[in-house]
Design a protein around this motif. Sequence first.
Motif, PDB file in Angstrom:
ATOM      1  N   CYS A   1       1.399  -1.327   0.313  1.00 16.88           N
ATOM      2  CA  CYS A   1      -0.017   0.289   0.071  1.00 16.88           C
ATOM      3  C   CYS A   1       1.198   1.806  -0.055  1.00 16.88           C
ATOM      4  O   CYS A   1       0.701   2.378  -0.769  1.00 16.88           O
ATOM      5  N   VAL A   2       2.608   1.664   0.395  1.00 19.30           N
ATOM      6  CA  VAL A   2       2.997   2.441   0.951  1.00 19.30           C
ATOM      7  C   VAL A   2       3.345   2.892  -1.178  1.00 19.30           C
ATOM      8  O   VAL A   2       3.439   4.644  -0.895  1.00 19.30           O
ATOM      9  N   ASN A   3       3.577   2.079  -1.621  1.00 21.74           N
ATOM     10  CA  ASN A   3       4.029   2.390  -3.135  1.00 21.74           C
ATOM     11  C   ASN A   3       2.817   2.233  -4.147  1.00 21.74           C
ATOM     12  O   ASN A   3       2.429   2.646  -5.319  1.00 21.74           O
ATOM     13  N   LEU A   4       1.542   2.027  -3.413  1.00 21.53           N
ATOM     14  CA  LEU A   4       0.794   2.176  -4.355  1.00 21.53           C
ATOM     15  C   LEU A   4       0.370   0.714  -5.063  1.00 21.53           C
ATOM     16  O   LEU A   4      -0.490   1.070  -6.572  1.00 21.53           O
ATOM     17  N   LEU A   5       1.075  -0.521  -5.164  1.00 23.28           N
ATOM     18  CA  LEU A   5       0.579  -1.548  -5.224  1.00 23.28           C
ATOM     19  C   LEU A   5      -0.309  -1.987  -4.662  1.00 23.28           C
ATOM     20  O   LEU A   5      -1.027  -2.875  -5.939  1.00 23.28           O
TER      21      LEU A   5
ATOM     22  N   ASN B   1      -4.225  -0.957  -4.070  1.00 24.38           N
ATOM     23  CA  ASN B   1      -4.390   0.707  -3.608  1.00 24.38           C
ATOM     24  C   ASN B   1      -4.812   0.108  -2.138  1.00 24.38           C
ATOM     25  O   ASN B   1      -6.366  -0.482  -2.456  1.00 24.38           O
ATOM     26  N   PRO B   2      -5.338   1.822  -1.448  1.00 28.63           N
ATOM     27  CA  PRO B   2      -5.914   1.482  -0.169  1.00 28.63           C
ATOM     28  C   PRO B   2      -7.598   0.972  -0.379  1.00 28.63           C
ATOM     29  O   PRO B   2      -8.177   1.791  -1.193  1.00 28.63           O
ATOM     30  N   THR B   3      -8.034   0.720   0.420  1.00 28.62           N
ATOM     31  CA  THR B   3      -9.657   1.019   0.146  1.00 28.62           C
ATOM     32  C   THR B   3     -10.536   2.250   0.823  1.00 28.62           C
ATOM     33  O   THR B   3     -11.116   2.675   0.718  1.00 28.62           O
ATOM     34  N   SER B   4      -9.350   2.525   2.144  1.00 29.47           N
ATOM     35  CA  SER B   4      -9.139   4.273   2.432  1.00 29.47           C
ATOM     36  C   SER B   4      -8.351   4.343   3.164  1.00 29.47           C
ATOM     37  O   SER B   4      -7.468   3.416   3.287  1.00 29.47           O
ATOM     38  N   GLY B   5      -8.166   5.746   3.389  1.00 25.59           N
ATOM     39  CA  GLY B   5      -6.811   6.677   4.302  1.00 25.59           C
ATOM     40  C   GLY B   5      -5.710   7.055   3.124  1.00 25.59           C
ATOM     41  O   GLY B   5      -6.830   7.233   2.410  1.00 25.59           O
ATOM     42  N   ARG B   6      -5.469   7.635   4.168  1.00 27.42           N
ATOM     43  CA  ARG B   6      -4.275   8.487   2.597  1.00 27.42           C
ATOM     44  C   ARG B   6      -2.602   7.972   3.485  1.00 27.42           C
ATOM     45  O   ARG B   6      -2.511   7.244   3.936  1.00 27.42           O
ATOM     46  N   VAL B   7      -2.511   7.864   2.494  1.00 26.32           N
ATOM     47  CA  VAL B   7      -0.810   7.434   1.794  1.00 26.32           C
ATOM     48  C   VAL B   7       0.031   8.744   1.565  1.00 26.32           C
ATOM     49  O   VAL B   7       0.530   8.899   0.725  1.00 26.32           O
ATOM     50  N   ILE B   8       0.929   9.121   2.362  1.00 20.74           N
ATOM     51  CA  ILE B   8       1.835  10.705   1.914  1.00 20.74           C
ATOM     52  C   ILE B   8       3.384  10.295   2.264  1.00 20.74           C
ATOM     53  O   ILE B   8       3.897   9.690   3.041  1.00 20.74           O
ATOM     54  N   ILE B   9       4.016  10.342   1.073  1.00 23.75           N
ATOM     55  CA  ILE B   9       5.173   9.996   0.746  1.00 23.75           C
ATOM     56  C   ILE B   9       5.972  11.501   0.593  1.00 23.75           C
ATOM     57  O   ILE B   9       5.803  12.406  -0.654  1.00 23.75           O
ATOM     58  N   GLY B  10       7.013  12.077   1.003  1.00 25.59           N
ATOM     59  CA  GLY B  10       7.429  12.986   0.371  1.00 25.59           C
ATOM     60  C   GLY B  10       6.423  14.465   1.037  1.00 25.59           C
ATOM     61  O   GLY B  10       6.617  15.424   0.624  1.00 25.59           O
ATOM     62  N   GLY B  11       5.455  14.306   2.078  1.00 26.14           N
ATOM     63  CA  GLY B  11       4.539  15.413   1.890  1.00 26.14           C
ATOM     64  C   GLY B  11       3.444  15.172   0.393  1.00 26.14           C
ATOM     65  O   GLY B  11       2.342  16.177   1.080  1.00 26.14           O
ATOM     66  N   GLU B  12       3.970  14.786  -0.295  1.00 24.86           N
ATOM     67  CA  GLU B  12       2.097  13.956  -1.164  1.00 24.86           C
ATOM     68  C   GLU B  12       1.103  13.285  -0.856  1.00 24.86           C
ATOM     69  O   GLU B  12       1.715  11.845  -0.126  1.00 24.86           O
ATOM     70  N   ASP B  13       0.062  13.021  -1.118  1.00 25.39           N
ATOM     71  CA  ASP B  13      -0.565  12.163  -1.089  1.00 25.39           C
ATOM     72  C   ASP B  13      -0.701  11.559  -2.134  1.00 25.39           C
ATOM     73  O   ASP B  13      -1.345  11.257  -2.592  1.00 25.39           O
ATOM     74  N   LEU B  14       0.119  10.364  -2.424  1.00 31.93           N
ATOM     75  CA  LEU B  14      -0.125   9.539  -3.384  1.00 31.93           C
ATOM     76  C   LEU B  14      -1.233   8.934  -3.352  1.00 31.93           C
ATOM     77  O   LEU B  14      -1.792   8.809  -5.075  1.00 31.93           O
TER      78      LEU B  14
END
Length: 337
Positions: free
Chosen positions: A50-54, A56-69
Amino acid sequence: MIVLENVSKTFSGKKGDIEAVRNANIEVKTGEIHGVIGYSGAGKSTLIRCVNLLENPTSGRVIIGGEDLTSLSEQNLREKRKKIGMIFQGFNLLKTATVYDNIAIPLRLIGIQKKEVDDRVKKYLEIVGLADKVNAYPSQLSGGQKQRVAIARALAQEPELLLSDEATSALDPETTDSILELLLKINKELGITILLITHEMNVIQKICDYVYVMEQGSIIEQGTAIELFSNPQYPTTKKFLNTIAQRKLSSSLIQQLKLSGNVLRLTFLGESTGQPLLALVSQKFNVKPNILTANIIELKNGIVGNISIHLLGEQQDIAAALSYLEEHGVNVEELEG
């Protein structure tokens, strides 16, 4: 660097929905090494994907370097992924390509120029210690060497973040140690942030700054490596720790030694690991500690010492002795079993 906010992943199937990850919250600061540990089926692999969106999360946010993937377009997500390297348990090398080409082909596919490709391949093969294997094929390499090629391939894209999905679980203990030393080197010398998943406590012990324990899709416990190794709270964490440091005496051993009452585990941290505290309490409080087991665990950022004892003496003397130990930074708990 990495922030997961209430990330969940549910898979739908014929037999109903499966919640692989439930409301996971993780924060990894730049330059740190964080580890996620859990048994098979705990949701570790889904979480890291889920961290690199291989996935896709069903819900929630993944923020890398300040950007929401999760809010990026496909094109912008592809660009962001160039800064996220990943290594796998199965190496995923092309069998018919040389070591050189296994690293070079992904670079060519993203449009890196020929000279830059050549420079990067040679640079990162040197870093992983395989400069002499440039023309070898995967079939000519050991498991550890294959994993080093996979690491060089990930590094060649010059990521800011490296994800490791059970990268050492297929390797023997000696090779595992060498790969862990390489990851520490990469973290220190290249400044790359690392998030890894594992079911091996010795991996957590040797390289992690911070740890998350997963069970049935949820993060049930988290803390610095020293916090978890010295004072685990959940049964799952304690089971993992028992694989490298005996935290439980069998009932047969207790019966054989005829132990009853005041069977304790003493955990020493920092300065207390170098003090003869057991000898001092024996002198000061008229108690006799019978040592059952002892070990010292060396972590990345400190030392944890564990001693299991059967403490003999009058209850008031024992209580005074234990208070003295706790005042000097020793954690005291009744031994399981």
